[in-house]
Enzyme design. Structure first.
Site, PDB file in Angstrom:
ATOM      1  NE  ARG A  61      -5.420  12.175  -5.443  1.00 33.93           N
ATOM      2  CZ  ARG A  61      -5.155  12.077  -4.141  1.00 33.93           C
ATOM      3  NH1 ARG A  61      -4.341  11.131  -3.700  1.00 33.93           N
ATOM      4  NH2 ARG A  61      -5.666  12.935  -3.281  1.00 33.93           N
ATOM      5  CE  LYS A  86      -7.569   9.824   2.766  1.00 34.98           C
ATOM      6  NZ  LYS A  86      -7.144  10.322   1.434  1.00 34.98           N
ATOM      7  CG  MET A 120       1.300 -14.551   7.102  1.00 32.20           C
ATOM      8  SD  MET A 120       0.320 -15.886   6.380  1.00 32.20           S
ATOM      9  CE  MET A 120       0.953 -15.919   4.708  1.00 32.20           C
ATOM     10  CE1 TYR A 125       9.833 -19.778   5.566  1.00 31.45           C
ATOM     11  CE2 TYR A 125       8.809 -17.833   6.557  1.00 31.45           C
ATOM     12  CZ  TYR A 125       8.751 -19.173   6.188  1.00 31.45           C
ATOM     13  OH  TYR A 125       7.617 -19.904   6.446  1.00 31.45           O
TER      14      TYR A 125
END
Length: 344
Positions: A130, A35, A289, A241
């Site tokens: 679930r 998957k 990023m 940053y």
């Protein structure tokens, strides 16, 4: 090249499947979970390598994943879909011959009303809450389910990566008392728990791709990232940053082409390491990023590339630095990497 190279070892995936297959008896089938695009590594090449190793059954999460999988493995393989049957998926099931794992009375009803749908499986909730039918719901539908002649009854363990957790035996007892016909309970962790959990089929996933809890798995991925600039940074100067990292001594900082847009989770900033050959190099500052900044002061030469995944750092090692799990690291690896397959 300005993007990273993600090397995927198909022979290692096949070897991990064979090792997990060897843990159960010859009468137990070992399937393969592919998957989420084979945990982010490419469903077509991965499934073909697993089929060559001996896998005959494959599991995905949604019906939409089955056309590409069917094209990769041909008509001889069984394709199972964990999310079961939605009426909007009927044409996909007819086209691919995939097997929905029916999860509820509503899904049983919807499936029964269709024509030409082929085979189905039944999923029982043995305690994870679930997916799957509660044992009482399954018992109430027993006649209707028997009329569908399901090819498999399955459930999923919630705590299989913790062998001593009491929920493992509790779920085993529920599943043993409830499930009928051909049965499957174990994924990777359940396979490692031993024969009582194996039933008629195991269906490993993360262990195929080199992740825990299969500690003896062969490493599958290597991620090499290009260094696009190197600079001197003086004591007191900050990097990245938020000025989250400040040099205490003169140092050399390499700026590397990859970031959280490429699946390198921001939370690993200031904690993860990259590798120049056998030498670890710490991240310096936040993950941004598209870029990482790495302290390479202790290297004799500026590197052209640095590895963030490889023989010295597994997906689970990197996950520890990011406060997550190896599954998330694997499935988050971004589309910008150049993917290179070896073996298979």
């Amino acid at each position: 090249m300005g993007t990273g190279i993600l090397t995927i070892d198909l022979d290692a995936i096949a070897a991990n499947w064979r090792a997990l297959d060897a843990m159960s008896s010859a009468r137990v089938e070992t399937a393969a979970v592919v998957k989420a695009d084979a945990y982010g590594l490419g469903i077509a090449p991965v499934a073909r390598a697993l089929q060559k190793a001996g896998a005959r059954s494959f599991f995905v999460a949604t019906a939409e994943e089955t056309p590409a999988l069917r094209q990769a493995v041909g008509n001889g393989a069984d394709l199972y879909v964990f999310s079961g049957f939605m009426p909007t998926d009927a044409e996909i099931y007819r086209a691919t011959g995939a097997i929905p794992c029916l999860n509820s009375a509503a899904q049983v009803s919807h499936f029964s009303q269709q024509t030409g749908m082929g085979r189905c499986a039944i999923q029982i909730d043995s305690g994870m809450n679930r997916l799957g039918m509660e044992p009482e719901e399954y018992a109430a539908l027993s006649e209707r389910i028997a009329g569908l002649n399901p090819v498999l009854t399955l459930s999923h363990l919630a705590c299989a990566d913790e062998p001593e957790h009491p929920q493992n035996t509790a779920q085993l007892e529920v599943f043993s008392a409830t499930a009928e016909g051909r049965r499957s309970l174990a994924a990777t962790g359940g396979t490692l728990l031993g024969a009582p959990y194996h039933f008629d089929m195991t269906r490993p996933g993360i262990g195929l791709y080199g992740g825990l809890p299969f500690a003896d798995a062969r490493p599958v991925v290597r991620l090499s990232l290009p260094v696009i600039q190197t600079r001197e940074v003086m004591p007191g100067e900050a990097v990245g940053y938020g000025a989250a990292w400040t040099a205490k001594t003169p140092c050399r900082i390499a700026t590397v082409s990859a970031g959280y847009a490429d699946g390198l989770i921001r939370a690993m900033g200031n904690r993860a390491r990259l590798w120049a050959g056998d030498t670890p190099c710490p991240l310096a500052g936040r993950v941004s990023m598209d870029l990482l900044t790495v302290d390479v002061s202790h290297l004799e030469h500026d590197p052209d590339t640095l590895d963030i995944l490889g023989p010295h750092q597994s997906v689970d090692d990197l996950a520890d630095a990011a406060g997550t799990i190896g599954y998330e690291i694997l499935t988050s690896l971004g589309a910008r990497y150049h993917r290179r397959y070896i073996g298979g």
